[in-house]
Structure formats: C-alpha cells, structure tokens
Scaffold this active site. Structure first.
Site: not given
Lengths: 553, 553
Positions: B49, B76, B194, B365-366
C-alpha cells in the site's frame, strides 16, 4: 467480378492501441492483408510475452486471402508472422531489408519453413487479381520503408505505413514526393495514415539530428561509452558506427537481438561499418576503455534491460567506472518510465555520466502534426481513416484531417473489427467481425484468458493460502489436517500465531460440518473460504486467494 | 554542551527516491527531525500500500529526539506520522493548514490520540534546546508552506521544504525573500534544497497559469465538466471553485480523500468557496449537465482512478455523454503514464472532450533550474546538500550549485542513512546508520519482506500448481492423490491432458520413493518439484510456482 463489387477495409489490429498492426482489404472474393505485427503486453497482462492479432476473420475467409504486404521491418508490423503464417499459408511481399528481418523472426521461432517471400522495390507494382499494389518510398527510423498505393476497380487506397518526412535522411533517400503527389492528383479514394505522433505539434526532427548529439558525447567522454538503443533503430546504429570510427573508437555489439539485426542489415547492404570498427564476437576485453564503444539493447527490445539488475542484465556491461558514459538513445516505451528512471539512477550512483533523451528532444520515426497535414495535402483523399495509434491519437488525427479540408462526414475513426465499405462516393460501416487480442505466454497462444489473468492479479497482490484436509470418505471425519501453506501472503515464521488462530477456525467449521456427505464438499469449501477470508481481512487487511483442498481416503 | 559539539545531518528518507522525506539533525545530545513522509510503492512491490522510512536510528536514540518539524501538508512529508508517532512520542511543529492535514491523516488511521501538535506562523522562531527553528514562507501547490532556518551553535542550516518562486501566487503570499536574503547575508552553513525539478530548465509556471486553461475549457464545454486533480493541489481546487462560480456552474466534490481535504481547508480558512457554488453531499443528481462541475480524485491520490474501470471507479462519474468534458489537471505520477493513456482513450471512446496536461505545460509545485539558482544565490551557503529527489536529480542539483559558485568539495550528494558531520569550516562523512524502506501492506508494517515479494512476483508471472498427496505414515504408501490444483497457470479445462500427464509423472516418482520414511519427505517434495518444473517448462515454456503438500494419515 462485377462492377457492383464493394471495397471493404477491415482493421484487425493497431486501431485504438499501439502495436499489432494489421489491416485487411477485401474486394469481391479477394482479400489482401497489410502488416502482421505484435504488441507488447500491458501492465495488467501479467506473465504474458507478446500479444498478436486475432485472425479468426482471415481464417474463416482463408480461401480469399491472397497475400500479406509489409511496409517495413519493425516488430509491430512483422512480429506476428511466425504465428499467422503457421495457420495461413500465403505469400508475403516486402522490400529486401523488410523481408530479411521478417525471415529473422521466423528463424527465431524455428519456422523458416513458412517463408514464401517475394522481394519488391519502391515503385514496383504487384498485380494480384483485382488489386494492383504499388510500393512508394517513405522515411522512417530504418531503411527500405514504404507506403502502399492499392489500386482497385473502386479506387485507390493509400496506406502510409510508418513514416516521417525526413528532409535529410541518413541513407540519402527521401520520401518519393513525386509518386505520392501524382497518385494524389489522379485521385485517391481513401487514405489510411500513421497516427503515432498525431498529438505532437510541428515537424519531427531528422534522424541526422542524432549525429550532433553523439559527437557531443564522444567529445566529452573520457572512458568507455555504452550506447543503448532499440535494435529496430537501424539509422541510429549506423550513426554510432560512423561517429565511433571518426573518433577512433571500436564498437562491440552486445546482446542477441541487436547482433542479429546488425548482421542481417550488414549482409543485405543496409549498414555500412567502417573497416576495423566492429569488434567481432566477445573480443572486447583487451580494448582500452577510452577506445571502446559498447552498442547494446535488451530483452524484448527494451533498450535498458541489459543495464538493469534483473534477469536480463549483462555483468560485463555493468562494471561501470567513473568517467564512463552511457547514452540512452531511445525514448522509453510507455509504461517503462520508472524502469528508465531507476536505471539512470543506478548508473549515476556508479559514477557514470548519463545522457538520455527526454520527450522534448526525442527523435521519433513518426510524422508530427505538420507532416501529417503534408501527407493529407499530397494525397487529397476522398475518405480518411486514421490508423496505428491509441484511440485519442486517432481522434486527434481526424481533427487534423478536418483542418486540411477533408469533410467531417468523410472521416472514419474505426476500431479493430469494425469494417468500412467503400464505393467511389459513399462509405458505410458494416457489422463487426472478430478482432481482438490473442495473448502469447510461452508456447501457449491464446490459452491465457481472463480467468487466468484475474488469478495472477489476485496472487500478485496478496498471495495465496492453501488449506488441505484429508477426510474419511465413509465417516466424513477429518483424519489429517487442516494443514495450511501460504506463499506471498505473510512471512510465515513471523505469522505463526495468526496461522494457528486461522487453523482453529477452520477446524471448528469442519467439526460442525463433520457429518455431511461427499456431495456437500463444495459447500464445505465455500464455507472454509468465507470464514478464512473474513478472519484474515479483519486481522491483516489483506485478501489472499484462499484455496481449500479436500483429500478423501 | 561544549563548543566542540558537532552538528550532524542524517538523511533518513527522500534521497535517491521520490517521497518519504525525513531528515534528522543532531547537535550534541539533541535531535530534531524534518518531515515524516510516505512514498507510494514501486511496480515491483506487489500488493504494497505505502512505503515509510525506517526510523530505527530515531528509535535507538529516542531519548534525544525533541520534535518533528513539518514544512507543508503533503503525503510525502506528513503521511508516515501515524506510524512513526505510534513508536516515538514527540511534539510536531507546523503551520495551521499543515497540522490540520496531519491531524486528518491521524484520524484516517484512528490515531488522533497521537497528536501533540504545536501551531506556528511564518517568521515564528521555536527555541528547543540548542536549536532555534525559524519558519519562512515559501510558495508551493498548497498554502502555508514554509522553509526552515535552523540556527545552531555551529551555524545555520536552511531546509527549503518543497518550494517554487511563484511571483503571482493564488493566495497573494509570495516567498519571504527578505528573510531568506537576510539569513543568507548573515551566513548559512548548509543549504538542503528540494531537487524534484532539478532536471527542468527555466522557471516553473505560476499556479495562476491554470486559471486561463480552466477558463478556456469552461468556455468550450457544452455538457458536464469533470475536473480530476490531486487532493493535495489545493490551489487548483480553489481555482476550480472560483472559475465555476464565474461561469454559473455548481461544483460537487466526489471521493473521500478530496472531500476531506476540501472540508479541512475550508474549515481552516484556506479555501474560499463562493456562496452557492458547493453542492453538499451527493445532491447533484438534479443539476442540469451544463451547470455541473464534478471535482474528483481517486484512490491513493491518483487523480484518474475514479475514472477507470477498476475497483476504484465511480459509476456516477462514468456515465459520460458526448459534449461532456474531462480536465485532467495533474501530471501523471511516474509509472502511471499507461493508466492515464488508457483512461483518456476510454473517455474519448465515450465521446468526451479530454484536456490533459502534458509534460511541457505542466504547472509544477517545484522550483525549476533558474529558481534553484535563485535560492542558492539568496542563501549563499558554505555547504550544499541536495535533498528530495531521485539520485540523478541530486547529481544534477549538485551541478547547478557548482554553476552558482559553491565549490565542488563543499557539495555532498548524500544517500539515506549516510550522515554528514559539519563544523563551521569542515564537513565529513560518518559511517552509515540504519535507513531504508519499510513496506506497509494492510495492517502489516514491515512484515512483507523480500521472500514474500519474490513469491508474489513469481505467482504474478506464471501462477501456481499445487500437488497434494496423502501418505500412510506407517507404510509410506500413497493412500490418496496426487491431486493437482492450479491457479493463474493454465485454464484447467483446456489443459486437462497436460495435467493428467503431469499427474502420471508425479505418481511414478512417488512409487519409486514409496518405501522411504517420513524423514525423507523433504527430499520427496524436492523431487516432485524438480520433475514437474522440468516437464511443464518443456511443454509450456512457463515456470509456475510448484508447491507439493504431503498429508499423513
């Protein structure tokens, strides 16, 4: 045949899907077939090797089928020949390289005996009953690709095959614009055209664009260079040899599929390897890393499989050192993006420099939107039928045809098995014929159906639990068991309390039903299955397949 | 603590992978943790899962762990809280929306009792032992996202969280450039940034760019509009409500995950729904198609699953009519490209107009490369550590840092479990600590290991064949069987001759070994397995799992 005979186009594969291209064309009592391809299995087709078209329609009309025509030598156009020719003995027409690759396919399956091959050249015309089939040179990612103009008493049908309008083709042979334009000017009843890149705007890059990229890589590379590509990308293979020779490197070809293609193409004069550039066999151990290029591909045409850790990996390729370079000269097959991503990650960890094509600069073998419009404007068809693509691509191609002026009512987005009947002025849909997917798993052709796949799916998710009891057939008493065995469910050593608990529940249920007779065993099994299923879901939130087996003594 | 205490960065997740982000920072006898995320399983993790980080390191140092800090409310970064907080009781710091979403996660698992939450605002500073943790506003695809500046006696560490430099953010709150620049000017020891879009050149489009696309679709649409997106894309959800209201349409929210997010965001003031626009509950049956918008998502955050035929489909969504429009306002998760493609095909067949983002115009979004450089130039770190990305992305991000002037020897591409010790001038790698993947399957956390997965893989490819015999324990004679049952191997009714043949071979082998004792049963089983395996591979070219079971009476 009378003038009242109709022309019918019967798609048997490649419409609403990518691969297993096959289209039948019927006029009167004669049928010709274009393409005989395979498709690679989709994710949910667990364990399946390849998918081939359902040719029931052709077998039911076997006396009418006159020939199979091939447009070029890629798997999705020739790969099903070993299966289809085994059931349908007809001649196969194609250009020299196409037939050499087709022969190679038959040889792989030990079926060279099936080859009844007729070699043609571009501009040749084959007369077969009422059909006159003309071969017209187009460009693609390998040489000797053709479109077909099929002249019939009702009118001319043009099938593009796989094509792009490469203005600077690697082999110097551009598309035969003159014949396409001339046939278009004379009048074409219907165009069937490749829809693979119908969603891509603009023009597809020339295959030549790959040379500059390779040169850039060769300039930078300090150590070994590994180039991985599709065995079917013959122009790319040519370029690797040419660039390697210019940079004083030698090339070893690693992997059976690509070795065979290189051998076939070279033997037939379609691959020109500069003298001294090819390393024969496995003799590349002694070559210094900075002089070496490894040209490789992998299992099922997946360029990366040789570089991964799986069963198809090649240890000799995988001893990477910092300074080594990997060129992934292929865009990932749909669904393989994660594999590609993981493989690149692994190579980066080993210190290799990795060059890979992303979607934006991928050099495709297929025409983009502006080229599709050019084809439509050259051919000027009365009717238009997009072929070779997922359904949304066919829909998009239909819109492109409208933009070039084909009337909406003359455009037909067909589906596999849905025939279109054409007269010179009118088109009408006929009722469906058999068409679909035949799954090949090992030696089994078509024997894996929905039940087997559904079971594989369930097994893959939560495994299996087998419950065995031995029952005395006279008394109905349990004399041994219940024993339980599981695979892919839980790691049994850690789950002993759970399994013991489950066993107790089965025992209790069997004791209640101990007096029943043999005829009621089905009910007993269902009962055991229900009890265990509920119990295990409550305890684990998993749903293994539960398989009760009752032995009688 | 003495001035000789060292600062150590210990990545526990998110390096060399996409997801399950978690980084521990240790100074002296204190540890703080950034992020607590899940990852979705990879293809080969059959039946799994979710995947969570291995927190053995934190549990071994449980007395030192002071808190978990969250940067924003995505799976995440927060999804593993229910699992980790159950083992490690520490406070969790985050902004209002982030904690509301985190609470929702705990509620889903029935573990609200674990919440020890402290709400902070941008520019707040939390003092925790030697650490001063400051929250700095950044932009992302949902509101209330922050970067962290962690001030320590050794120096300041900046962790960007997920970010982009959106110059026209939907909620009007741009990145806090001033604080980032000021902290950068004051001197930053290390930047952890990021890397998700380190391979993407240029700047990422503003979230506002989606409005124009939505308006275009709403202008064209004649019938019902279905918008599918990630529940985590809160700005996108906001835009759907705003645009729908302007076009006089009402919006029904379909699907549990997105309903919860809408409810949480609205209750906390992060979603502004124009009055009369939201249809409560399932009351959308009576709304005319041309006035209706269905906003939906699907299983496990996969936007398309509600639109597919699988177990997660929603029949009420799937009654498409020509004139209906579907907007897929999300780029496919890696590995789902085929599912997306098939779903779009299915919708096209039903006559729906489908709008989907392709990679080229996807609003991420990054931060893309130019934004990553901007962050590096604002922060001007001594050391740079790329985080949150596949290994090749980290490598690429390291190159970007070099381009902005960070010396190569000050850049560290780390891996999960590989700690980096920092003094004000020096960085050195320490030996590895436990870190890895813990697989969650149903209620089982970490109980599915390599053996279970290997079995699921084999079962998924060729199924299973079970052979049961009952043997008298005194005489060693076979008293019942062999019986054979298979699942996922061949369709048994068609394969009876094969199975009969196989049975005979097992019988023969058992007769030979009939005199052996119970202690030799393992050898008998191996023998049966070998004989069947060889026989079936010869006949079918398949390798089912073969499971001999011996019952004794």
């Amino acid at each position: 045949m009378g003038s009242g005979d109709k022309l019918t186009i019967i798609p048997l594969g490649g419409l609403g899907e990518i691969g297993k291209n096959m289209i039948a064309i019927k006029y009167g009592q004669e049928i010709i077939v274009i393409g005989c391809g395979i498709m690679y299995p989709e994710d949910e087709m667990l364990g399946i090797d390849v998918v081939i078209p359902d040719v029931t329609y052709l077998l039911e009309n076997r006396d009418l089928v006159r020939a199979i025509f091939l447009t070029h030598g890629h798997e999705d156009h020739i790969g099903a020949l070993p299966y289809v020719l085994g059931q349908l003995s007809v001649p196969v027409y194609g250009t020299k390289l196409t037939l050499a690759l087709a022969e190679n396919k038959l040889r792989e399956q030990g079926r060279e005996d099936l080859a009844d091959f007729v070699t043609v050249k571009p501009r040749d015309v084959v007369r077969l009953g009422s059909f006159q089939v003309e071969f017209i040179r187009v460009c693609h990612s390998l040489p000797d690709s053709v479109a077909l103009a099929i002249h019939t008493p009702v009118g001319t049908i043009v099938h593009t095959g796989d094509f792009k309008f490469d203005q600077t083709p690697v082999d110097g042979n551009p598309v035969d614009y003159y014949r396409l334009a001339q046939i278009g000017e004379a009048g074409v009843l219907a165009l069937l055209a490749d829809s693979t890149n119908a969603e891509r705007s603009g023009f597809t890059l020339s295959e030549q664009a790959a040379v500059a990229k390779l040169e850039h890589v060769f300039h930078q590379a300090a150590g070994r260079i590994v180039v991985t590509t599709f065995p079917s990308s013959l122009y790319r293979i040519q370029q690797v040899f040419s660039v390697a020779a210019r940079f004083g490197r030698k090339v070893a070809v690693v992997g059976k599929a690509i070795q065979e293609v290189v051998q076939v193409a070279q033997a037939n004069g379609y691959l020109h390897i500069p003298p001294g550039t090819l390393i024969e066999g496995d003799q590349w151990g002694g070559i210094p890393r900075e002089r070496l290029v490894l040209l490789t591909t992998g299992h099922q045409g997946e360029p990366l499989s040789a570089l991964t850790r799986g069963p198809w990996s090649d240890a000799r390729l995988n001893n990477f050192q910092p300074g080594d370079t990997v060129v992934i000269s292929a865009s990932p097959l749909a669904g393989n993006e994660k594999l590609v991503s993981r493989t690149i990650d692994g190579l980066c960890r080993l210190g290799a420099d990795v060059y890979h094509e992303n979607d934006a600069n991928h050099i495709s073998g297929h025409a983009s939107q502006e080229e599709l419009k050019l084809m439509l404007n050259l051919i000027k068809p009365t009717f238009f039928i997009p072929v070779q693509g997922a359904y949304r691509m066919l829909v998009r191609h239909a819109k492109i045809a409208m933009e070039t002026g084909v009337p909406k009512e003359n455009i037909f987005v067909l589906d596999n098995g849905l025939p279109l009947e054409l007269s010179s002025k009118k088109a009408s849909l006929l009722s469906k014929v058999a068409a679909g997917r035949v799954l090949v798993d090992g030696f089994g052709v078509g024997d894996v159906g929905n039940i087997v796949l559904r079971d594989r799916r369930q097994l893959s998710q939560d495994g299996i639990l087998i419950v065995v009891v031995t029952i005395n057939k006279e008394s109905g008493q349990v004399v041994a068991g219940p024993d339980m065995v599981s695979r892919g469910f839980v790691y049994v050593r850690e789950a002993e309390p759970l399994m013991e608990d489950a066993k107790i529940r089965v025992k209790q249920s069997l004791e209640k039903t101990g007096e029943r007779r043999v005829t009621e065993w089905a009910a007993i099994k269902t009962n055991v299955r229900d009890i265990l299923s509920k119990f295990l879901y409550e305890k684990t939130r998993r749903r293994p397949m539960i398989l009760p087996i009752i032995m009688e003594v």
